[in-house]
Write a protein that holds these residues in place. Structure first.
Motif, short mmCIF file in Angstrom:
data_model
loop_
_atom_site.label_atom_id
_atom_site.label_comp_id
_atom_site.label_asym_id
_atom_site.label_seq_id
_atom_site.Cartn_x
_atom_site.Cartn_y
_atom_site.Cartn_z
N LYS A 1 0.83 -1.20 0.00
CA LYS A 1 0.00 0.00 0.00
C LYS A 1 0.87 1.26 0.00
O LYS A 1 0.62 2.21 -0.75
CB LYS A 1 -0.91 -0.01 1.23
N THR A 2 1.90 1.25 0.83
CA THR A 2 2.79 2.42 0.91
C THR A 2 3.43 2.71 -0.44
O THR A 2 3.48 3.86 -0.88
CB THR A 2 3.89 2.19 1.97
N LYS A 3 3.90 1.65 -1.09
CA LYS A 3 4.53 1.85 -2.40
C LYS A 3 3.51 2.35 -3.43
O LYS A 3 3.83 3.21 -4.25
CB LYS A 3 5.17 0.56 -2.88
N ALA A 4 2.30 1.80 -3.36
CA ALA A 4 1.26 2.24 -4.31
C ALA A 4 0.92 3.71 -4.08
O ALA A 4 0.78 4.48 -5.03
CB ALA A 4 0.01 1.37 -4.14
N VAL A 5 0.82 4.10 -2.82
CA VAL A 5 0.50 5.51 -2.52
C VAL A 5 1.65 6.41 -2.95
O VAL A 5 1.44 7.47 -3.54
CB VAL A 5 0.17 5.69 -1.02
N ALA A 6 2.88 5.99 -2.65
CA ALA A 6 4.04 6.82 -3.01
C ALA A 6 4.12 7.01 -4.53
O ALA A 6 4.52 8.07 -5.01
CB ALA A 6 5.33 6.21 -2.47
N ALA A 7 3.72 5.99 -5.27
CA ALA A 7 3.73 6.10 -6.73
C ALA A 7 2.63 7.06 -7.21
O ALA A 7 2.80 7.80 -8.16
CB ALA A 7 3.57 4.73 -7.38
N ALA A 8 1.48 7.04 -6.52
CA ALA A 8 0.34 7.86 -6.95
C ALA A 8 0.41 9.29 -6.43
O ALA A 8 -0.11 10.21 -7.05
CB ALA A 8 -0.97 7.21 -6.47
N ILE A 9 1.03 9.49 -5.26
CA ILE A 9 1.09 10.82 -4.64
C ILE A 9 2.56 11.17 -4.43
O ILE A 9 3.17 10.77 -3.44
CB ILE A 9 0.35 10.83 -3.28
N PRO A 10 3.16 11.89 -5.36
CA PRO A 10 4.60 12.13 -5.28
C PRO A 10 5.04 12.90 -4.02
O PRO A 10 6.19 12.78 -3.61
CB PRO A 10 4.92 12.94 -6.54
N GLN A 11 4.10 13.67 -3.40
CA GLN A 11 4.49 14.42 -2.19
C GLN A 11 4.55 13.54 -0.94
O GLN A 11 4.83 14.03 0.15
CB GLN A 11 3.49 15.54 -1.88
N MET A 12 4.30 12.24 -1.07
CA MET A 12 4.26 11.35 0.09
C MET A 12 5.63 11.30 0.77
O MET A 12 6.58 10.78 0.20
CB MET A 12 3.88 9.94 -0.39
N SER A 13 5.75 11.86 1.96
CA SER A 13 7.07 11.90 2.61
C SER A 13 7.12 11.16 3.93
O SER A 13 8.20 10.86 4.42
CB SER A 13 7.51 13.36 2.82
N VAL A 14 5.97 10.87 4.53
CA VAL A 14 5.97 10.31 5.89
C VAL A 14 5.00 9.14 6.01
O VAL A 14 3.85 9.24 5.61
CB VAL A 14 5.53 11.39 6.92
N LEU A 15 5.49 8.05 6.58
CA LEU A 15 4.65 6.88 6.84
C LEU A 15 4.58 6.68 8.35
O LEU A 15 5.61 6.54 9.01
CB LEU A 15 5.28 5.67 6.16
N GLY A 16 3.37 6.68 8.88
CA GLY A 16 3.22 6.48 10.32
C GLY A 16 2.42 5.23 10.65
O GLY A 16 1.55 4.82 9.89
N ILE A 17 2.75 4.63 11.78
CA ILE A 17 1.91 3.54 12.31
C ILE A 17 1.30 4.06 13.61
O ILE A 17 2.03 4.47 14.53
CB ILE A 17 2.70 2.25 12.53
N ALA A 18 -0.04 4.10 13.64
CA ALA A 18 -0.73 4.74 14.77
C ALA A 18 -1.94 3.94 15.23
O ALA A 18 -2.74 4.44 16.00
CB ALA A 18 -1.18 6.15 14.36
#
Ligand code: SF4
Ligand code: SF4
Length: 295
Positions: free
Chosen positions: A70-87
Protein backbone atom coordinates in the motif's frame (compact mmCIF):
# COMPACT_ATOMS: atom_id res chain seq x y z
CA UNK A 1 10.89 29.32 23.39
CA UNK A 2 11.80 28.65 19.79
CA UNK A 3 12.72 25.33 18.32
CA UNK A 4 16.47 24.78 17.94
CA UNK A 5 17.73 25.04 14.37
CA UNK A 6 18.64 21.34 14.12
CA UNK A 7 15.09 20.28 15.03
CA UNK A 8 13.61 22.88 12.72
CA UNK A 9 15.70 21.40 9.88
CA UNK A 10 14.65 17.88 10.74
CA UNK A 11 10.94 18.68 10.66
CA UNK A 12 10.80 21.25 7.89
CA UNK A 13 9.42 18.87 5.27
CA UNK A 14 7.20 17.05 7.70
CA UNK A 15 3.54 17.83 7.07
CA UNK A 16 2.56 17.49 10.72
CA UNK A 17 5.19 19.80 12.19
CA UNK A 18 5.50 22.63 9.80
CA UNK A 19 2.74 25.04 8.86
CA UNK A 20 4.32 25.47 5.43
CA UNK A 21 5.13 21.82 4.77
CA UNK A 22 1.65 20.57 5.38
CA UNK A 23 0.52 22.12 2.14
CA UNK A 24 3.24 20.41 0.11
CA UNK A 25 4.03 17.08 1.71
CA UNK A 26 1.69 14.18 2.28
CA UNK A 27 1.59 11.57 5.01
CA UNK A 28 -0.08 8.23 5.39
CA UNK A 29 -0.82 5.85 8.22
CA UNK A 30 -0.99 2.07 7.82
CA UNK A 31 -3.26 0.21 10.22
CA UNK A 32 -1.14 -2.86 11.04
CA UNK A 33 -1.57 -2.86 14.83
CA UNK A 34 -4.90 -4.26 16.08
CA UNK A 35 -4.10 -5.09 19.73
CA UNK A 36 -3.80 -2.73 22.68
CA UNK A 37 -2.17 -3.27 26.06
CA UNK A 38 -4.15 -0.72 28.07
CA UNK A 39 -7.72 0.52 28.34
CA UNK A 40 -8.47 4.22 28.14
CA UNK A 41 -11.90 5.22 29.41
CA UNK A 42 -12.34 7.37 26.32
CA UNK A 43 -11.53 4.54 23.91
CA UNK A 44 -14.28 2.88 22.01
CA UNK A 45 -12.65 -0.17 20.47
CA UNK A 46 -15.10 -0.12 17.62
CA UNK A 47 -13.13 2.86 16.32
CA UNK A 48 -9.47 3.66 15.85
CA UNK A 49 -7.04 4.38 18.66
CA UNK A 50 -7.58 7.84 20.06
CA UNK A 51 -3.80 8.23 20.39
CA UNK A 52 -3.87 9.96 17.05
CA UNK A 53 -7.11 8.96 15.50
CA UNK A 54 -10.48 10.52 15.31
CA UNK A 55 -13.18 8.05 16.24
CA UNK A 56 -14.76 7.28 12.93
CA UNK A 57 -14.88 4.21 10.81
CA UNK A 58 -12.85 1.16 11.69
CA UNK A 59 -9.67 0.80 9.66
CA UNK A 60 -9.04 -2.39 7.76
CA UNK A 61 -6.17 -4.10 9.52
CA UNK A 62 -3.33 -4.81 7.08
CA UNK A 63 -0.58 -7.40 7.26
CA UNK A 64 2.97 -5.99 7.06
CA UNK A 65 3.17 -7.19 3.43
CA UNK A 66 -0.07 -5.44 2.55
CA UNK A 67 1.09 -2.30 4.33
CA UNK A 68 4.32 -2.20 2.33
CA UNK A 69 2.45 -2.76 -0.88
CA UNK A 70 0.00 0.00 0.00
CA UNK A 71 2.79 2.42 0.91
CA UNK A 72 4.53 1.85 -2.40
CA UNK A 73 1.26 2.24 -4.31
CA UNK A 74 0.50 5.51 -2.52
CA UNK A 75 4.04 6.82 -3.01
CA UNK A 76 3.73 6.10 -6.73
CA UNK A 77 0.34 7.86 -6.95
CA UNK A 78 1.09 10.82 -4.64
CA UNK A 79 4.60 12.13 -5.28
CA UNK A 80 4.49 14.42 -2.19
CA UNK A 81 4.26 11.35 0.09
CA UNK A 82 7.07 11.90 2.61
CA UNK A 83 5.97 10.31 5.89
CA UNK A 84 4.65 6.88 6.84
CA UNK A 85 3.22 6.48 10.32
CA UNK A 86 1.91 3.54 12.31
CA UNK A 87 -0.73 4.74 14.77
CA UNK A 88 -3.22 1.96 15.30
CA UNK A 89 -5.96 0.96 15.29
CA UNK A 90 -4.61 -0.34 18.65
CA UNK A 91 -1.16 0.41 20.06
CA UNK A 92 1.70 -0.13 17.58
CA UNK A 93 4.15 -1.24 20.27
CA UNK A 94 1.66 -3.78 21.64
CA UNK A 95 2.02 -5.41 18.19
CA UNK A 96 5.82 -5.38 17.94
CA UNK A 97 6.23 -8.13 15.33
CA UNK A 98 3.76 -6.54 12.92
CA UNK A 99 4.97 -2.99 13.50
CA UNK A 100 8.71 -3.73 13.26
CA UNK A 101 8.34 -6.07 10.31
CA UNK A 102 6.61 -3.22 8.47
CA UNK A 103 9.34 -0.73 9.40
CA UNK A 104 12.11 -3.19 8.50
CA UNK A 105 10.71 -3.84 5.02
CA UNK A 106 10.02 -0.16 4.38
CA UNK A 107 13.43 1.05 5.45
CA UNK A 108 14.91 -1.46 2.97
CA UNK A 109 12.47 -0.99 0.12
CA UNK A 110 11.54 2.70 0.43
CA UNK A 111 14.45 4.35 2.24
CA UNK A 112 13.39 7.92 1.35
CA UNK A 113 10.16 7.72 3.32
CA UNK A 114 10.39 9.03 6.88
CA UNK A 115 8.95 6.67 9.47
CA UNK A 116 7.07 7.54 12.63
CA UNK A 117 5.06 5.74 15.27
CA UNK A 118 2.68 6.70 18.03
CA UNK A 119 2.14 4.84 21.29
CA UNK A 120 0.55 4.97 24.71
CA UNK A 121 4.08 4.35 26.01
CA UNK A 122 3.54 1.24 28.13
CA UNK A 123 5.85 -0.95 26.02
CA UNK A 124 8.09 1.90 24.91
CA UNK A 125 11.22 1.33 27.06
CA UNK A 126 11.46 -2.25 25.70
CA UNK A 127 11.21 -1.01 22.11
CA UNK A 128 13.70 1.86 22.06
CA UNK A 129 16.60 -0.26 20.73
CA UNK A 130 14.47 -1.66 17.95
CA UNK A 131 13.09 1.80 17.07
CA UNK A 132 16.62 3.19 16.84
CA UNK A 133 17.57 0.35 14.48
CA UNK A 134 14.82 1.21 12.00
CA UNK A 135 15.79 4.82 11.76
CA UNK A 136 12.49 6.09 13.12
CA UNK A 137 12.29 9.81 12.56
CA UNK A 138 10.10 10.57 15.54
CA UNK A 139 7.85 8.97 18.14
CA UNK A 140 4.58 10.34 19.49
CA UNK A 141 3.65 9.38 23.06
CA UNK A 142 0.14 10.03 24.35
CA UNK A 143 0.63 11.30 27.90
CA UNK A 144 -2.55 12.38 29.65
CA UNK A 145 -1.18 12.69 33.18
CA UNK A 146 1.87 12.48 35.41
CA UNK A 147 -0.13 11.85 38.59
CA UNK A 148 -1.48 8.33 39.25
CA UNK A 149 -4.58 9.72 40.96
CA UNK A 150 -5.50 11.56 37.78
CA UNK A 151 -4.48 8.51 35.75
CA UNK A 152 -6.82 6.25 37.70
CA UNK A 153 -9.71 8.32 36.35
CA UNK A 154 -8.52 7.90 32.75
CA UNK A 155 -7.24 4.32 32.61
CA UNK A 156 -9.28 1.52 34.24
CA UNK A 157 -6.57 -1.09 33.61
CA UNK A 158 -3.36 -2.03 31.84
CA UNK A 159 -2.08 -5.41 30.70
CA UNK A 160 1.31 -5.85 32.33
CA UNK A 161 3.52 -8.95 32.72
CA UNK A 162 0.69 -11.19 31.51
CA UNK A 163 -1.81 -9.87 34.02
CA UNK A 164 -4.38 -7.17 34.23
CA UNK A 165 -3.45 -4.42 36.71
CA UNK A 166 -6.16 -1.99 37.80
CA UNK A 167 -6.68 1.54 39.07
CA UNK A 168 -4.00 3.73 40.61
CA UNK A 169 -1.40 0.97 40.52
CA UNK A 170 -1.94 0.56 36.77
CA UNK A 171 -1.74 4.30 36.15
CA UNK A 172 1.48 4.52 38.15
CA UNK A 173 3.16 1.82 36.02
CA UNK A 174 1.95 3.42 32.79
CA UNK A 175 3.21 6.87 33.83
CA UNK A 176 6.62 5.47 34.81
CA UNK A 177 6.96 3.63 31.51
CA UNK A 178 5.95 6.73 29.51
CA UNK A 179 8.45 8.97 31.30
CA UNK A 180 11.23 6.38 31.06
CA UNK A 181 10.53 5.86 27.35
CA UNK A 182 10.57 9.61 26.75
CA UNK A 183 13.95 9.96 28.49
CA UNK A 184 15.45 7.00 26.60
CA UNK A 185 14.35 8.35 23.21
CA UNK A 186 15.70 11.82 23.94
CA UNK A 187 18.99 10.27 25.05
CA UNK A 188 19.19 8.50 21.66
CA UNK A 189 18.48 11.68 19.74
CA UNK A 190 15.09 10.45 18.49
CA UNK A 191 12.52 13.27 18.28
CA UNK A 192 9.59 12.94 20.66
CA UNK A 193 6.23 14.61 20.34
CA UNK A 194 3.74 14.33 23.21
CA UNK A 195 0.00 14.23 22.59
CA UNK A 196 -2.50 14.79 25.39
CA UNK A 197 -6.24 14.32 25.29
CA UNK A 198 -7.93 17.14 27.17
CA UNK A 199 -10.74 15.72 29.32
CA UNK A 200 -12.68 18.53 31.01
CA UNK A 201 -12.93 18.13 34.77
CA UNK A 202 -10.38 15.30 34.77
CA UNK A 203 -6.99 16.42 33.45
CA UNK A 204 -7.53 19.90 31.99
CA UNK A 205 -5.71 21.86 34.73
CA UNK A 206 -3.21 19.04 35.21
CA UNK A 207 -2.04 19.20 31.59
CA UNK A 208 -0.09 22.39 32.32
CA UNK A 209 2.08 20.36 34.67
CA UNK A 210 2.36 17.58 32.07
CA UNK A 211 3.46 20.13 29.50
CA UNK A 212 6.13 21.60 31.77
CA UNK A 213 7.58 18.18 32.59
CA UNK A 214 7.66 16.73 29.08
CA UNK A 215 9.26 19.84 27.63
CA UNK A 216 11.83 19.86 30.42
CA UNK A 217 12.67 16.26 29.52
CA UNK A 218 13.16 17.17 25.88
CA UNK A 219 9.90 16.53 24.01
CA UNK A 220 10.03 18.92 21.05
CA UNK A 221 6.27 19.41 20.79
CA UNK A 222 3.31 19.10 23.12
CA UNK A 223 0.04 18.76 21.28
CA UNK A 224 -3.17 19.14 23.31
CA UNK A 225 -6.09 17.52 21.54
CA UNK A 226 -9.75 17.72 22.49
CA UNK A 227 -11.60 14.67 23.74
CA UNK A 228 -13.92 13.93 20.87
CA UNK A 229 -17.21 13.17 22.48
CA UNK A 230 -20.05 12.52 20.13
CA UNK A 231 -23.34 11.13 21.24
CA UNK A 232 -23.37 8.45 18.57
CA UNK A 233 -20.15 7.02 19.94
CA UNK A 234 -22.02 6.14 23.10
CA UNK A 235 -20.28 5.99 26.42
CA UNK A 236 -17.06 7.84 26.87
CA UNK A 237 -15.52 7.58 30.22
CA UNK A 238 -17.63 4.70 31.39
CA UNK A 239 -20.60 7.01 31.87
CA UNK A 240 -22.83 8.77 29.41
CA UNK A 241 -22.30 12.43 29.00
CA UNK A 242 -18.57 13.08 29.51
CA UNK A 243 -18.26 16.17 27.37
CA UNK A 244 -15.41 17.25 25.15
CA UNK A 245 -13.89 20.72 25.65
CA UNK A 246 -15.46 23.88 24.22
CA UNK A 247 -13.26 25.53 21.56
CA UNK A 248 -12.30 28.40 23.93
CA UNK A 249 -11.32 26.02 26.72
CA UNK A 250 -9.09 24.13 24.32
CA UNK A 251 -7.60 27.36 22.99
CA UNK A 252 -6.86 28.64 26.51
CA UNK A 253 -5.13 25.43 27.51
CA UNK A 254 -3.15 25.33 24.27
CA UNK A 255 -2.07 28.94 24.92
CA UNK A 256 -0.96 28.02 28.43
CA UNK A 257 1.06 25.07 27.11
CA UNK A 258 2.28 26.78 23.97
CA UNK A 259 5.75 28.28 23.67
CA UNK A 260 6.73 27.52 20.10
CA UNK A 261 4.52 24.49 20.28
CA UNK A 262 1.58 26.28 18.74
CA UNK A 263 2.91 25.07 15.40
CA UNK A 264 1.07 21.85 16.17
CA UNK A 265 -2.40 23.35 16.17
CA UNK A 266 -3.14 22.17 12.69
CA UNK A 267 -2.96 18.51 13.80
CA UNK A 268 -6.07 16.89 12.43
CA UNK A 269 -6.21 13.77 14.61
CA UNK A 270 -6.06 11.65 11.52
CA UNK A 271 -7.41 8.15 11.27
CA UNK A 272 -5.11 5.14 11.57
CA UNK A 273 -5.39 4.64 7.81
CA UNK A 274 -5.30 8.26 6.63
CA UNK A 275 -3.70 8.95 3.23
CA UNK A 276 -2.80 12.24 1.56
CA UNK A 277 -2.14 15.87 2.41
CA UNK A 278 -3.27 16.92 5.88
CA UNK A 279 -6.93 17.72 5.77
CA UNK A 280 -7.60 15.35 2.93
CA UNK A 281 -8.18 11.65 3.18
CA UNK A 282 -7.65 9.58 0.07
CA UNK A 283 -7.79 6.29 1.97
CA UNK A 284 -10.75 5.12 -0.09
CA UNK A 285 -8.52 4.99 -3.17
CA UNK A 286 -6.20 2.51 -1.49
CA UNK A 287 -8.40 -0.04 0.27
CA UNK A 288 -7.34 -3.65 0.77
CA UNK A 289 -9.19 -5.02 -2.24
CA UNK A 290 -7.68 -2.32 -4.46
CA UNK A 291 -4.17 -3.01 -3.14
CA UNK A 292 -4.56 -6.75 -3.52
CA UNK A 293 -5.59 -6.12 -7.12
CA UNK A 294 -2.39 -4.11 -7.77
CA UNK A 295 -0.16 -7.03 -8.74
FE1 SF4 B 1 -7.88 2.69 22.83
FE2 SF4 B 1 -5.62 3.78 21.98
FE3 SF4 B 1 -6.26 3.87 24.58
FE4 SF4 B 1 -5.52 1.56 23.44
S1 SF4 B 1 -4.24 3.39 23.72
S2 SF4 B 1 -7.26 1.87 24.82
S3 SF4 B 1 -6.44 1.73 21.38
S4 SF4 B 1 -7.36 4.89 22.89
FE1 SF4 C 1 0.03 14.52 11.62
FE2 SF4 C 1 -1.66 14.81 13.66
FE3 SF4 C 1 -2.42 13.52 11.45
FE4 SF4 C 1 -0.59 12.41 13.03
S1 SF4 C 1 -2.72 12.81 13.52
S2 SF4 C 1 -0.55 12.51 10.78
S3 SF4 C 1 0.48 14.24 13.78
S4 SF4 C 1 -1.86 15.70 11.64
Amino acid sequence: GHLPEEIRNKVKNHPCYSEEAHHYFARMHVAVAPACNIQCHYCNRKYDCANESRPGVVSEVLTPDQAVKKTKAVAAAIPQMSVLGIAGPGDPLANPQRTFETFRMLSEQAPDIKLCVSTNGLALPDCVDELAKHNIDHVTITINCVDPDVGARIYPWIYWNNKRVFGRKAAKILIEQQQKGLEMLVARGILVKVNSVMIPGVNDEHLKEVSRIVKEKGAFLHNVMPLISEAEHGTFYGIMGQRGPEPEELQDLQDACAGDMNMMRHCRQCRADAVGLLGEDRGEEFTLDKIDAMD
